[in-house]
Design a protein around this motif. Structure first.
Motif, PDB file in Angstrom:
ATOM      1  N   THR A  57      69.886 -88.782  96.438  1.00  0.00           N
ATOM      2  CA  THR A  57      70.324 -90.075  95.914  1.00  0.00           C
ATOM      3  C   THR A  57      71.848 -90.177  95.836  1.00  0.00           C
ATOM      4  O   THR A  57      72.389 -91.271  95.749  1.00  0.00           O
ATOM      5  N   GLY A  58      72.537 -89.028  95.875  1.00  0.00           N
ATOM      6  CA  GLY A  58      73.994 -89.029  95.916  1.00  0.00           C
ATOM      7  C   GLY A  58      74.493 -88.603  97.287  1.00  0.00           C
ATOM      8  O   GLY A  58      73.789 -88.783  98.285  1.00  0.00           O
ATOM      9  N   PRO A  59      75.692 -88.005  97.335  1.00  0.00           N
ATOM     10  CA  PRO A  59      76.238 -87.577  98.632  1.00  0.00           C
ATOM     11  C   PRO A  59      75.633 -86.270  99.160  1.00  0.00           C
ATOM     12  O   PRO A  59      75.935 -85.873 100.272  1.00  0.00           O
ATOM     13  N   GLY A  60      74.782 -85.628  98.391  1.00  0.00           N
ATOM     14  CA  GLY A  60      74.202 -84.360  98.821  1.00  0.00           C
ATOM     15  C   GLY A  60      72.835 -84.535  99.439  1.00  0.00           C
ATOM     16  O   GLY A  60      72.472 -85.618  99.892  1.00  0.00           O
ATOM     17  N   GLY A  61      72.070 -83.448  99.435  1.00  0.00           N
ATOM     18  CA  GLY A  61      70.709 -83.524  99.934  1.00  0.00           C
ATOM     19  C   GLY A  61      70.195 -82.193 100.418  1.00  0.00           C
ATOM     20  O   GLY A  61      70.953 -81.241 100.554  1.00  0.00           O
ATOM     21  N   GLY A  62      68.894 -82.161 100.664  1.00  0.00           N
ATOM     22  CA  GLY A  62      68.238 -80.918 101.035  1.00  0.00           C
ATOM     23  C   GLY A  62      67.582 -80.987 102.399  1.00  0.00           C
ATOM     24  O   GLY A  62      67.326 -82.074 102.933  1.00  0.00           O
ATOM     25  N   VAL A  63      67.307 -79.822 102.943  1.00  0.00           N
ATOM     26  CA  VAL A  63      66.712 -79.686 104.274  1.00  0.00           C
ATOM     27  C   VAL A  63      65.958 -78.366 104.303  1.00  0.00           C
ATOM     28  O   VAL A  63      66.282 -77.459 103.531  1.00  0.00           O
ATOM     29  N   ILE A  64      64.978 -78.265 105.190  1.00  0.00           N
ATOM     30  CA  ILE A  64      64.279 -76.991 105.375  1.00  0.00           C
ATOM     31  C   ILE A  64      64.920 -76.238 106.531  1.00  0.00           C
ATOM     32  O   ILE A  64      65.008 -76.758 107.639  1.00  0.00           O
ATOM     33  N   GLN A  65      65.379 -75.020 106.262  1.00  0.00           N
ATOM     34  CA  GLN A  65      65.843 -74.110 107.311  1.00  0.00           C
ATOM     35  C   GLN A  65      64.731 -73.083 107.567  1.00  0.00           C
ATOM     36  O   GLN A  65      63.838 -72.915 106.740  1.00  0.00           O
ATOM     37  N   ASP A  66      64.829 -72.351 108.658  1.00  0.00           N
ATOM     38  CA  ASP A  66      63.799 -71.338 108.873  1.00  0.00           C
ATOM     39  C   ASP A  66      63.915 -70.201 107.864  1.00  0.00           C
ATOM     40  O   ASP A  66      62.909 -69.647 107.438  1.00  0.00           O
ATOM     41  N   SER A  67      65.128 -69.860 107.477  1.00  0.00           N
ATOM     42  CA  SER A  67      65.303 -68.681 106.625  1.00  0.00           C
ATOM     43  C   SER A  67      66.632 -68.763 105.903  1.00  0.00           C
ATOM     44  O   SER A  67      67.517 -69.549 106.274  1.00  0.00           O
ATOM     45  N   ALA A  68      66.789 -67.912 104.897  1.00  0.00           N
ATOM     46  CA  ALA A  68      68.052 -67.872 104.166  1.00  0.00           C
ATOM     47  C   ALA A  68      69.181 -67.385 105.066  1.00  0.00           C
ATOM     48  O   ALA A  68      70.341 -67.743 104.856  1.00  0.00           O
ATOM     49  N   SER A  69      68.862 -66.585 106.083  1.00  0.00           N
ATOM     50  CA  SER A  69      69.884 -66.164 107.043  1.00  0.00           C
ATOM     51  C   SER A  69      70.512 -67.386 107.703  1.00  0.00           C
ATOM     52  O   SER A  69      71.744 -67.483 107.817  1.00  0.00           O
ATOM     53  N   SER A  70      69.685 -68.289 108.155  1.00  0.00           N
ATOM     54  CA  SER A  70      70.202 -69.486 108.819  1.00  0.00           C
ATOM     55  C   SER A  70      70.929 -70.386 107.832  1.00  0.00           C
ATOM     56  O   SER A  70      71.913 -71.042 108.188  1.00  0.00           O
ATOM     57  N   ALA A  71      70.448 -70.429 106.597  1.00  0.00           N
ATOM     58  CA  ALA A  71      71.134 -71.218 105.570  1.00  0.00           C
ATOM     59  C   ALA A  71      72.548 -70.686 105.350  1.00  0.00           C
ATOM     60  O   ALA A  71      73.511 -71.453 105.257  1.00  0.00           O
ATOM     61  N   ILE A 100      74.578 -62.056 105.412  1.00  0.00           N
ATOM     62  CA  ILE A 100      75.920 -62.618 105.198  1.00  0.00           C
ATOM     63  C   ILE A 100      76.879 -62.024 106.227  1.00  0.00           C
ATOM     64  O   ILE A 100      77.656 -62.751 106.856  1.00  0.00           O
ATOM     65  N   GLU A 101      76.781 -60.724 106.426  1.00  0.00           N
ATOM     66  CA  GLU A 101      77.588 -60.093 107.471  1.00  0.00           C
ATOM     67  C   GLU A 101      77.183 -60.624 108.843  1.00  0.00           C
ATOM     68  O   GLU A 101      78.026 -60.886 109.706  1.00  0.00           O
ATOM     69  N   LYS A 102      75.893 -60.819 109.037  1.00  0.00           N
ATOM     70  CA  LYS A 102      75.419 -61.310 110.334  1.00  0.00           C
ATOM     71  C   LYS A 102      75.922 -62.734 110.587  1.00  0.00           C
ATOM     72  O   LYS A 102      76.353 -63.062 111.698  1.00  0.00           O
ATOM     73  N   ALA A 103      75.860 -63.579 109.565  1.00  0.00           N
ATOM     74  CA  ALA A 103      76.348 -64.956 109.717  1.00  0.00           C
ATOM     75  C   ALA A 103      77.830 -64.958 110.057  1.00  0.00           C
ATOM     76  O   ALA A 103      78.288 -65.719 110.922  1.00  0.00           O
ATOM     77  N   ALA A 104      78.598 -64.103 109.381  1.00  0.00           N
ATOM     78  CA  ALA A 104      80.035 -64.049 109.647  1.00  0.00           C
ATOM     79  C   ALA A 104      80.286 -63.570 111.074  1.00  0.00           C
ATOM     80  O   ALA A 104      81.178 -64.077 111.771  1.00  0.00           O
ATOM     81  N   ARG A 105      79.485 -62.617 111.516  1.00  0.00           N
ATOM     82  CA  ARG A 105      79.664 -62.117 112.870  1.00  0.00           C
ATOM     83  C   ARG A 105      79.342 -63.225 113.889  1.00  0.00           C
ATOM     84  O   ARG A 105      80.084 -63.455 114.841  1.00  0.00           O
ATOM     85  N   ILE A 106      78.221 -63.905 113.678  1.00  0.00           N
ATOM     86  CA  ILE A 106      77.832 -64.993 114.586  1.00  0.00           C
ATOM     87  C   ILE A 106      78.909 -66.068 114.620  1.00  0.00           C
ATOM     88  O   ILE A 106      79.248 -66.598 115.682  1.00  0.00           O
ATOM     89  N   ALA A 107      79.458 -66.380 113.454  1.00  0.00           N
ATOM     90  CA  ALA A 107      80.459 -67.456 113.376  1.00  0.00           C
ATOM     91  C   ALA A 107      81.830 -67.022 113.894  1.00  0.00           C
ATOM     92  O   ALA A 107      82.762 -67.826 113.910  1.00  0.00           O
ATOM     93  N   GLY A 108      81.953 -65.771 114.309  1.00  0.00           N
ATOM     94  CA  GLY A 108      83.202 -65.335 114.941  1.00  0.00           C
ATOM     95  C   GLY A 108      84.234 -64.792 113.974  1.00  0.00           C
ATOM     96  O   GLY A 108      85.401 -64.687 114.322  1.00  0.00           O
TER      97      GLY A 108
END
Lengths: 473, 473
Positions: free
Chosen positions: A135-149, A187-195
């Protein structure tokens, strides 16, 4: 397969699952067969001509099911739970049958809108901050996993920290991510993927008792990086760390993030489900400071994998970070600006109608049913922890505020590792391990709706008896 | 929900799906309701007390199903197909019921081994190069989508191009990715996620007739980047581009990639399925040069989303790029080196038992059944294209080697756009559009197993009639 063939075969598969669940507690939790057993038993190529479903179900029984780790078993206490339930399976079955692609609102309007409403429902029953509601500027979505989140949050953070440059030029500065030494490997994996590289992740020390992040250490790390010309981009705090379910102090961490303009992502993958119970919401204090938050209904909220619930405080920022608009996806609804296209909230383009399983679960159990499930898990863990505490051969290795108990033999790492191997070797239970303060530690995580007092008691008896053998040998 | 409740409710859901498929052709393909219709009809919060499955199914009928885009409808010709089938739904149902996590071999041995074998089966029936089989240094894995496959290939390419530095330091040079101007938007998205930025993607021009990448232009772009000190990391070539199903010339592109040491990823998301038919394997000529390759059984091979089949020639390189090993995931099987842990082949940690749906599909249809499905699609598209070619108000906009036909009105973009809106407004068919050579172009993609000659003929009659109205107005 025509609809009538599907109906017949569908009944058979439903029966197969009902029978599997009925007999599950009598199976060994894990397989003892060596690697390659299944592969060696399968033919080298598929059949030239089709076969009936009955033939596949027969092979399922003889080849596949005996070589699984049974995650829904009442004696499965490993990792974190990843439980499902009847209504979740049925909601997912409807999703499979509809075969709808929810990448755009236009490609499945009800798929998108039910998802938005389900995430609002969850935010409501967990009493999440208003900033995450649609209802505001935020919102939710379903991701496959917390890794992807975590990855998606990292990308939003880079977009923000770069002042928008990152979309065009990518990583052209040393952006930094912060998490406690107890933060999840994703978290380390996400950072690695993101460069950002492994060097881009700053492990922040924890309090040795609570195993929660030390805010002063976080501040010092941010200050040091800024002084070196690096750009602090994101802090990932955890509610319920994987090793011991420690809870990072969000109020202090949030204040630091606000002071330095750093994105705060809160990973509550396992323990977030606890917030459906008012008495466990202390764990979420300070969440109003977060830019994003996630937890996994597919861990401890009776919803089958994959279902990670992810919220952002500013959906516009996330969409800006992730959107790409080719001609073949242009459509009137998107251009109206009146709809959500969830493809812009995630890594993949395509997406299943996963909100259905949440809808089935939330309606079948109702809020009180979900609370009862969480409370049962907490009570069973506490029951087990009291047995451990009463046996002076054992130590509890950390607090157990949720449904995970960490413990070890006082005799040391070797004895504890031998105990784990021995108790898992019975096939009656399955536990996993971690290290706490450098010491080998067993973890017993309760989550299956099939797990009752008798199973936790059996686990304790097996452990107590195996401990005698280990300590005698 | 106990097993007997599940059995009863499960039969009801199976019946619901069988009925849905039976009546599907009589529904409008899309909804005409405005944004917000579903959300407004749902309550603001879940029930306090649980409700029966029947109540949810009733709301499914009244609230949800009328507001969907029906991707399995015989009149759905939009985007690329994303079709499922009875055996796929049943295989996925078994997966939901088992609720197994396949992140490690140890957490579901049969889940991992069946996946490896299914990818070998597919490689066999498509006659993919030996380098992708698990018997050598390569192997296959199921990703959620071709988007994720491209991302993972990009990460492997960065690891290689950096000589291994990238894992530690991230993006510290200007790495470049190359794809044709017709490459999918997910390539730009993968590059952005990986920290290359939009500037990191070099769009390579295509032949104006075939719309396939010009190898000379690729070579020139790589040379120019090298001269500027940039690092060419990955070329993404396409078999069956999204706009028109153009096929990039892999033999020439592969030779260039080999010369410059650049990773070649081949994206055959939609058209890869065609390789089950020997007469369509010309499209895969030169694939032996690729470092990685993917196609989506969830598009045109009767397997429900999500199921992208992704192969690499050197699995060790991919695993090195992606692995992170926290204590809580250590186990004897992994340390033996004798098993595959598929978590190291993908972005998320967790994973469903998706090989089951492939197993059910491959065995139910057999190789000849899959070939018949592909051949039906190609024949129906050709039937439709002949109608278009015979009507001098229309032009075919590109070759149609597979099951997609691109066409437009000679009267121009505005007329073509009006035609699309009008024909979709009937609710009997759903087509989407693209631009070819800058001109507005309609796309008719055949894929549903329910689609027969009558549906393609109806689509043509609706188009021909609507064209008369548009051209008269």
């Amino acid at each position: 397969m025509d609809p009538d063939e599907f109906r017949r075969a569908g009944y058979a598969v439903v029966d197969w699952i009902a029978d599997y669940w009925t007999m599950l507690g009598k199976r060994p939790v894990t397989s003892q067969d060596p690697p390659g057993t299944v592969a060696a038993a399968l033919p080298a190529s598929p059949p030239e001509h089709g076969e009936p479903v009955e033939a596949v179900l027969a092979d399922l029984d003889t080849l596949i099911t005996p070589r699984l780790t049974h995650w829904q078993h009442p004696g499965f206490f490993g990792y974190f739970p990843a439980n499902t339930s009847g209504p979740s399976v049925l909601g997912d079955l409807v999703s499979s049958g509809l075969g709808v692609q929810g990448m755009l609102w236009a490609t499945g309007p009800a798929c998108t809108e039910l998802e938005t409403v389900m995430l609002d429902w969850l935010a409501g029953i967990m009493d999440l901050p208003q900033r995450f509601r649609s209802t505001g500027p935020g919102g939710g979505v379903i991701q496959d996993s917390a890794s992807s989140a975590t990855l998606v949050a990292t990308l939003g953070a880079l977009h923000r920290a770069s002042g928008g440059r990152w979309r065009a030029v990518g990583i052209d500065r040393r952006y930094r991510a912060y998490t406690s030494t107890q933060g999840h490997s994703s978290i380390e994996k996400a950072a690695r993927i993101a460069g950002l590289g492994e060097d881009g992740v700053r492990p922040i020390e924890v309090d040795p008792e609570t195993l929660a992040m030390r805010p002063a250490a976080l501040r010092a790390a941010i200050e040091a990086d800024r002084a070196a010309g690096d750009v602090p981009a994101i802090v990932v705090a955890t509610i319920g760390t994987t090793s011991t379910t420690a809870v990072d102090p969000l109020p202090e961490i949030g204040a630091i993030c606000a002071e330095y303009g750093v994105w705060l992502h809160v990973d509550a993958a396992y323990a977030g489900a606890a917030a459906v119970c008012p008495e466990l919401r202390w764990s979420h204090a300070g969440l109003e400071h977060a830019d994003s938050y996630c937890f996994d209904p597919h861990k401890w909220l009776l919803t089958g994998f994959d279902c990670d619930a992810f919220w952002v405080a500013d959906r516009g920022e996330l969409i800006e970070a992730l959107t790409v608009m080719p001609e073949f996806l242009r459509n009137a609804a998107t251009e109206s600006g009146a709809v959500i296209d969830y493809r812009d909230w995630q890594v993949p383009l395509g997406r299943r109608f996963r909100a259905l399983k949440l809808w089935f679960v939330l309606r079948w159990y109702g809020v009180e049913g979900l609370r009862a499930h969480i409370r049962t898990g907490v009570a069973l863990a506490d029951r087990f922890a009291r047995r451990v505490a009463a046996d002076d051969r054992f130590d509890l290795a950390a607090p157990h505020p949720f449904s995970l108990v960490c413990f070890r033999l006082r005799a040391g790492d070797e004895a504890s590792a031998a105990l784990l191997a021995r108790v898992n070797g019975t096939g009656r239970v399955h536990l996993t391990h971690t290290r706490v303060g450098g010491r080998y530690t067993l973890r017993l995580a309760v989550g299956s709706p099939l797990t009752a007092e008798e199973h936790v008691d059996e686990a304790w008896e097996l452990l107590a008896s195996a401990a005698s053998d280990v300590l005698a040998g």
